[in-house]
Design a protein around this motif. Sequence first.
Motif, PDB file in Angstrom:
ATOM      1  N   THR A 105      -4.838  -3.232  -3.046  1.00  0.00           N
ATOM      2  CA  THR A 105      -3.497  -3.098  -3.621  1.00  0.00           C
ATOM      3  C   THR A 105      -2.499  -3.635  -2.607  1.00  0.00           C
ATOM      4  O   THR A 105      -2.507  -3.237  -1.439  1.00  0.00           O
ATOM      5  CB  THR A 105      -3.181  -1.633  -3.987  1.00  0.00           C
ATOM      6  OG1 THR A 105      -1.792  -1.535  -4.356  1.00  0.00           O
ATOM      7  CG2 THR A 105      -3.472  -0.667  -2.858  1.00  0.00           C
ATOM      8  N   SER A 136       1.408  -4.815  -6.585  1.00  0.00           N
ATOM      9  CA  SER A 136       2.225  -3.687  -7.024  1.00  0.00           C
ATOM     10  C   SER A 136       3.045  -3.188  -5.847  1.00  0.00           C
ATOM     11  O   SER A 136       2.579  -3.189  -4.707  1.00  0.00           O
ATOM     12  CB  SER A 136       1.343  -2.551  -7.558  1.00  0.00           C
ATOM     13  OG  SER A 136       2.112  -1.388  -7.799  1.00  0.00           O
ATOM     14  N   PHE A 147      -9.393   1.672  -5.268  1.00  0.00           N
ATOM     15  CA  PHE A 147      -9.168   0.584  -4.321  1.00  0.00           C
ATOM     16  C   PHE A 147      -9.913   0.838  -3.020  1.00  0.00           C
ATOM     17  O   PHE A 147     -10.033   1.984  -2.569  1.00  0.00           O
ATOM     18  CB  PHE A 147      -7.674   0.429  -4.027  1.00  0.00           C
ATOM     19  CG  PHE A 147      -6.875  -0.061  -5.199  1.00  0.00           C
ATOM     20  CD1 PHE A 147      -6.902  -1.404  -5.558  1.00  0.00           C
ATOM     21  CD2 PHE A 147      -6.107   0.813  -5.956  1.00  0.00           C
ATOM     22  CE1 PHE A 147      -6.175  -1.867  -6.641  1.00  0.00           C
ATOM     23  CE2 PHE A 147      -5.369   0.370  -7.045  1.00  0.00           C
ATOM     24  CZ  PHE A 147      -5.410  -0.983  -7.385  1.00  0.00           C
ATOM     25  N   GLY A 150      -5.526  -1.015   1.128  1.00  0.00           N
ATOM     26  CA  GLY A 150      -4.212  -1.470   0.695  1.00  0.00           C
ATOM     27  C   GLY A 150      -3.533  -2.230   1.815  1.00  0.00           C
ATOM     28  O   GLY A 150      -3.982  -2.204   2.968  1.00  0.00           O
TER      29      GLY A 150
END
Length: 306
Positions: A105, A136, A147, A150
């Motif tokens: 992410t 995002s 996920f 990130g």
Amino acid sequence: MKQNFTVRQGALDGVEAFLIVAQHRSFRRAATELGVTPSAISQAVRALEARVGAALFIRTTRSVGLTEAGERFFARARPAFEELVAASGAARELGQRPAGLLRLTVPRSVIPILLEPLVASFCQTYPEIEVELAASEELVDLAAGGFDAGIRMGQFISPDMVAVRLTKPLPLVIVGSPDYLDRRGRPRRPDDLRGHACLRLRRSNGALAPWSLNDSGRSIEIAVSGPFIAHDFPTMLGAAVEGVGLAQVPGPLATDALGTGKLVTVLEKFAPMTPGVFLYYPGHRQIMPKLRAFIDHVKDHSRAAS
């Protein structure tokens, strides 16, 4: 209220022994294949029969056969057990070599300036890994979202995460188009921003982010106002290029627009430094080889760039 498990604890015990005995029609040959004694096989099968509640084998001094219950159990247990073995093998394979789907992410702003070259070289180095980038601005729960890791600016990463640096500390710069500055003038002090159209960023929690500045080593925040609100830095930067107002964005994001003269910086000496951009992941679980490979690739890329 606590509920019982659908499959009782130990329900699979003895299943492998049963299947091999049923295949060979021999307790002795099953024991040889599994590397245990015939008595151990017999005990495992008897325990399984007790849990099932039915005799599974017909035993004589010369032969071993399946009862009707045994035939039914064998017909359904064999493909199910083979699927379990295959599932274990597939999971073990992902646990031993870099392969599978790596889900990240990331904010939209880091993809063109940071991730595109990094991911391109990673995919060439590890062709068995598929990389999925979910763009995002929200600070999602990695585990709940499925996920592996990130990417965010350091100030937004929870302290219980392991963070790997992707960039050096970077400034937040205030930029505006030449046309806008010709119309409205250049701000000289932070207080001058109150008379300017300042583009704002709405955070994932719904709050409008104030502008952060550094005044002679003192951090200050200013609640600015203006005609435009964006949910990400690239959108806000685009509005600044069109002359809608001033924008405060990470320095690397504005590099191209500054180089072509579409934007210019103002209040340079008040630009605050941020920790930079980091890859982050939970530190309490085993790192899969696909994520370890990406972390090592990130570190190699950072060393090469420094």
